[in-house]
Design an enzyme around this catalytic site. Sequence first.
Site, PDB file in Angstrom:
ATOM      1  N   SER A 149      43.998  40.723  44.583  1.00  0.00           N
ATOM      2  CA  SER A 149      44.596  40.765  43.244  1.00  0.00           C
ATOM      3  C   SER A 149      45.990  40.146  43.235  1.00  0.00           C
ATOM      4  CB  SER A 149      44.692  42.231  42.821  1.00  0.00           C
ATOM      5  OG  SER A 149      45.578  42.384  41.746  1.00  0.00           O
ATOM      6  N   TYR A 174      47.611  50.810  43.807  1.00  0.00           N
ATOM      7  CA  TYR A 174      46.499  49.841  43.692  1.00  0.00           C
ATOM      8  C   TYR A 174      46.823  48.563  44.462  1.00  0.00           C
ATOM      9  CZ  TYR A 174      43.682  46.103  41.598  1.00  0.00           C
ATOM     10  OH  TYR A 174      42.871  45.003  41.413  1.00  0.00           O
TER      11      TYR A 174
HETATM   12  N1  LIG Z   1      39.677  42.191  36.066  1.00  0.00           N
HETATM   13  C1  LIG Z   1      40.809  41.737  36.573  1.00  0.00           C
HETATM   14  O1  LIG Z   1      41.679  41.229  35.843  1.00  0.00           O
HETATM   15  C2  LIG Z   1      41.064  41.799  38.061  1.00  0.00           C
HETATM   16  C3  LIG Z   1      42.262  41.252  38.545  1.00  0.00           C
HETATM   17  C4  LIG Z   1      42.516  41.317  39.916  1.00  0.00           C
HETATM   18  C5  LIG Z   1      41.580  41.867  40.774  1.00  0.00           C
HETATM   19  N2  LIG Z   1      40.425  42.384  40.274  1.00  0.00           N
HETATM   20  C6  LIG Z   1      39.465  42.978  41.221  1.00  0.00           C
HETATM   21  O2  LIG Z   1      38.176  42.439  40.951  1.00  0.00           O
HETATM   22  C7  LIG Z   1      37.168  43.417  41.211  1.00  0.00           C
HETATM   23  C8  LIG Z   1      36.282  43.606  39.991  1.00  0.00           C
HETATM   24  O3  LIG Z   1      37.090  44.009  38.897  1.00  0.00           O
HETATM   25  P1  LIG Z   1      36.500  44.299  37.445  1.00  0.00           P
HETATM   26  O4  LIG Z   1      37.564  43.975  36.467  1.00  0.00           O
HETATM   27  O5  LIG Z   1      35.160  43.684  37.313  1.00  0.00           O
HETATM   28  O6  LIG Z   1      36.381  45.885  37.528  1.00  0.00           O
HETATM   29  P2  LIG Z   1      35.212  46.872  37.069  1.00  0.00           P
HETATM   30  O7  LIG Z   1      35.786  48.240  37.111  1.00  0.00           O
HETATM   31  O8  LIG Z   1      34.602  46.403  35.781  1.00  0.00           O
HETATM   32  O9  LIG Z   1      34.146  46.685  38.226  1.00  0.00           O
HETATM   33  C9  LIG Z   1      34.203  47.395  39.440  1.00  0.00           C
HETATM   34  C10 LIG Z   1      32.854  48.026  39.689  1.00  0.00           C
HETATM   35  O10 LIG Z   1      32.932  48.737  40.925  1.00  0.00           O
HETATM   36  C11 LIG Z   1      32.202  49.944  40.794  1.00  0.00           C
HETATM   37  N3  LIG Z   1      32.746  50.925  41.744  1.00  0.00           N
HETATM   38  C12 LIG Z   1      33.939  51.565  41.691  1.00  0.00           C
HETATM   39  N4  LIG Z   1      34.044  52.441  42.697  1.00  0.00           N
HETATM   40  C13 LIG Z   1      32.905  52.337  43.426  1.00  0.00           C
HETATM   41  C14 LIG Z   1      32.406  53.003  44.581  1.00  0.00           C
HETATM   42  N5  LIG Z   1      33.114  53.958  45.186  1.00  0.00           N
HETATM   43  N6  LIG Z   1      31.181  52.659  45.050  1.00  0.00           N
HETATM   44  C15 LIG Z   1      30.451  51.693  44.439  1.00  0.00           C
HETATM   45  N7  LIG Z   1      30.850  51.048  43.325  1.00  0.00           N
HETATM   46  C16 LIG Z   1      32.069  51.367  42.831  1.00  0.00           C
HETATM   47  C17 LIG Z   1      32.426  50.380  39.357  1.00  0.00           C
HETATM   48  O11 LIG Z   1      31.429  51.263  38.893  1.00  0.00           O
HETATM   49  C18 LIG Z   1      32.438  49.047  38.622  1.00  0.00           C
HETATM   50  O12 LIG Z   1      31.159  48.729  38.098  1.00  0.00           O
HETATM   51  C19 LIG Z   1      37.917  44.668  41.653  1.00  0.00           C
HETATM   52  O13 LIG Z   1      37.953  44.703  43.062  1.00  0.00           O
HETATM   53  C20 LIG Z   1      39.320  44.481  41.093  1.00  0.00           C
HETATM   54  O14 LIG Z   1      40.279  45.179  41.838  1.00  0.00           O
HETATM   55  C21 LIG Z   1      40.149  42.369  38.951  1.00  0.00           C
END
Ligand SMILES: NC(=O)c1ccc[n+]([C@@H]2O[C@H](COP(=O)([O-])OP(=O)(O)OC[C@H]3O[C@@H](n4cnc5c(N)ncnc54)[C@H](O)[C@@H]3O)[C@@H](O)[C@H]2O)c1
Length: 340
Positions: A149, A174
Amino acid sequence: MTYLVTGGSGFIGSHLIEKLLKEGHSVINIDNFDDFYDYKVKIKNTLESLGKKSEFEFSQKENDILHLISISKSENHTLYFQDIRDKNGLEKIFTDHKIDQIIHLAALAGVRPSIERPLEYEEVNVRGTMNLWELCKQFGIKKFICASSSSVYGNNEKTPFSETDNVDKPISPYAATKKSGEILGHVYHGLYGIDMFQLRFFTVYGPRQRPDLAIHKFTKLISEDKEIPFYGDGTTARDYTYIDDIIDGIVKSSQYLEKNSGVYEIINLGESQVINLNEMLSTLETLLGKSAIRKNLPMQPGDVTKTNADITKAKNLVGYNPVTNFQNGTKKFVEWFLRK
Ligand SMILES: NC(=O)c1ccc[n+]([C@@H]2O[C@H](COP(=O)([O-])OP(=O)(O)OC[C@H]3O[C@@H](n4cnc5c(N)ncnc54)[C@H](O)[C@@H]3O)[C@@H](O)[C@H]2O)c1
């Protein structure tokens, strides 16, 4: 190829699975439908990613998810209701499938809640990720992509943020878990020859965006004529990246991993177009044809003042090429929001 995607029912994961299936790959999705936001949204994400329309009568979480598993199973798609903290449960899945590459997106993703629940963030984002690497070691899986991130940059003063900048000063639990993932990933790469990308995503938006993120939250509140919590003076700025560009960056990184070995790379996936909060809000007001009702609040602890990606490395290394500017991307997001 067979991909294991973790967090495949979330925002980014559901788009990724849609793309991988369209390209003819097989996908195993591991997701525990955690309660960070409504699990029904994740069920819809999964159905949309599979191109399925289902009259879902929501009843009870466990029943709904079991029903989803049964209707979503096909020759090239398998969904597991599985927590990445449970290594024994993961091991059964690794035993049952021959996995070519892992794309690890599952995480607790919000910055502010991580201040309330730091230990849970550590369990999922650090221990859960290590469980996957331990199984890579055990099952000889050598290709791994990990979601990092932009938050690892903290309040980096130098802009744009480059992969060579020092990231020793995160300002939220985080961000610290994501930085830990990068460091531990390097250990597993070095000890066990796991080729790896750590992708630093910069605020991703677009259809199915997480409901807790500002663009989605503001759009909903403006359209319902409700007050929006407006933190700071509106000058905080983000490098917003449209979902299709992020998916393009992930897929290109995956192709690079297939062709190369001895890889451990950290790359920024951003848009390199920085928009401040005032500009973001006025864009949404114009698209919705409505004025926002602002509730001005002080800056929140853990929130960085600015993100801005230098994407030169991603362009040169994997051919990353973001094409959606903020105006077009938010238009697509608002159209999706109003349709749903
Ligand atoms: N969306 C953004 O702007 C952004 C920016 C930087 C990094 N990220 C990273 O990208 C990834 C995806 O982000 P997103 O926005 O799609 O988030 P999101 O919350 O929509 O997706 C994450 C998924 O992981 C699942 N999850 C959480 N804990 C879990 C566990 N213990 N076991 C199994 N599944 C689990 C959740 O149910 C969810 O469906 C993450 O790692 C996040 O940190 C996202």
